[in-house]
Design a protein around this motif. Structure first.
Motif, PDB file in Angstrom:
ATOM      1  N   LYS A  23       0.763  -1.255  -0.003  1.00 11.45           N
ATOM      2  CA  LYS A  23      -0.011   0.090  -0.008  1.00 11.45           C
ATOM      3  C   LYS A  23       0.934   1.364  -0.001  1.00 11.45           C
ATOM      4  O   LYS A  23       0.226   2.287  -0.347  1.00 11.45           O
ATOM      5  CB  LYS A  23      -0.898   0.182   1.267  1.00 11.45           C
ATOM      6  CG  LYS A  23      -1.820  -1.125   1.237  1.00 11.45           C
ATOM      7  CD  LYS A  23      -2.715  -0.978   2.366  1.00 11.45           C
ATOM      8  CE  LYS A  23      -3.725  -2.361   2.518  1.00 11.45           C
ATOM      9  NZ  LYS A  23      -4.412  -2.373   3.782  1.00 11.45           N
ATOM     10  N   LEU A  57       0.503   2.529  -5.997  1.00 13.63           N
ATOM     11  CA  LEU A  57       0.498   2.546  -4.597  1.00 13.63           C
ATOM     12  C   LEU A  57       0.829   3.973  -4.031  1.00 13.63           C
ATOM     13  O   LEU A  57       1.384   4.890  -5.035  1.00 13.63           O
ATOM     14  CB  LEU A  57       1.345   1.553  -4.195  1.00 13.63           C
ATOM     15  CG  LEU A  57       3.045   1.718  -4.451  1.00 13.63           C
ATOM     16  CD1 LEU A  57       3.763   0.757  -3.476  1.00 13.63           C
ATOM     17  CD2 LEU A  57       3.320   1.245  -5.883  1.00 13.63           C
ATOM     18  N   LYS A  58       0.610   4.279  -2.792  1.00 11.85           N
ATOM     19  CA  LYS A  58       1.051   5.499  -2.363  1.00 11.85           C
ATOM     20  C   LYS A  58       2.570   5.530  -2.219  1.00 11.85           C
ATOM     21  O   LYS A  58       3.182   4.630  -1.881  1.00 11.85           O
ATOM     22  CB  LYS A  58       0.493   5.706  -0.926  1.00 11.85           C
ATOM     23  CG  LYS A  58      -0.926   5.995  -1.061  1.00 11.85           C
ATOM     24  CD  LYS A  58      -1.591   6.428   0.409  1.00 11.85           C
ATOM     25  CE  LYS A  58      -3.104   6.695   0.321  1.00 11.85           C
ATOM     26  NZ  LYS A  58      -3.720   7.040   1.463  1.00 11.85           N
ATOM     27  N   GLU A 121      -2.119   6.408   5.632  1.00 14.98           N
ATOM     28  CA  GLU A 121      -3.460   6.343   5.275  1.00 14.98           C
ATOM     29  C   GLU A 121      -4.031   7.757   4.985  1.00 14.98           C
ATOM     30  O   GLU A 121      -4.880   8.120   3.957  1.00 14.98           O
ATOM     31  CB  GLU A 121      -4.634   5.766   6.009  1.00 14.98           C
ATOM     32  CG  GLU A 121      -4.447   4.172   6.081  1.00 14.98           C
ATOM     33  CD  GLU A 121      -3.885   3.611   7.399  1.00 14.98           C
ATOM     34  OE1 GLU A 121      -3.755   4.515   8.328  1.00 14.98           O
ATOM     35  OE2 GLU A 121      -3.691   2.420   7.413  1.00 14.98           O
TER      36      GLU A 121
END
Length: 172
Positions: A23, A57-58, A121
């Motif tokens: 992620k 993805l980040k 996040e």
């Protein structure tokens, strides 16, 4: 070696991160301008590659100028000077030392990475942060502080810092 280390190896890890559904991808980059030399240029190429990958993805790109700490490579300035003082070298030839750097201890960089891991996040797809103390110190001042600290802890040193004996790097 620079291309392999700073670009191709990073791209391989980036591809693995994508394949395994990561992620987040955190990169340690440099604050040095790309025209300073091959190292800075290779880091900027990978930064551009990361930007192209964002969305899959980040990405968090941490721009850090001069990390120092235990087990550092003897090719880096601070460990090089410490080793020469320990070896009781009579002189160390250096550049003028007028170049300024933001020196940051490795544990502070690790703290920044941990913060990002717990808060990622909340980040956008591509993020870039400068990690440092916010204070530029000349290499001359840093090395003089290093010698003073060494003398305080271990007694007199016979090593002389010869500033100006080595030419500075182009564009610095």
């Amino acid at each position: 070696d620079l291309i392999e280390t700073n670009m191709l190896f990073g791209i391989k890890i980036l591809k693995y991160a994508e394949c395994y559904g990561a992620k987040l991808f955190i990169n340690l980059d440099t604050l040095l301008p790309k025209n300073l030399g091959k190292y800075a240029l290779s880091k900027s190429f990978f930064r551009d590659w990361l930007y192209q990958y964002s969305g899959e993805l980040k990405i968090v790109n941490l721009r850090v100028e001069y990390i120092y700490g235990p087990n550092d490579s003897l090719e880096k300035l601070i460990p090089f000077v410490i080793k020469n003082i320990n070896d009781r070298e009579p002189t160390i030839n250096l550049t003028s030392g007028k170049q300024k750097r933001d020196f940051i201890y490795v544990d502070d960089v690790i703290d920044s990475v941990c913060f990002i891991l717990f808060k990622f996040e909340n980040f956008e797809i591509f993020n870039e942060f400068e990690i440092g103390t916010g204070k530029s110190t000349s290499i001359r001042k840093m090395l003089k502080m290093l010698v003073n600290e060494f003398e305080k802890r271990f007694g007199v040193t016979n090593t002389s810092l010869n500033f100006g004996k080595v030419p500075g790097r182009k564009n610095e």
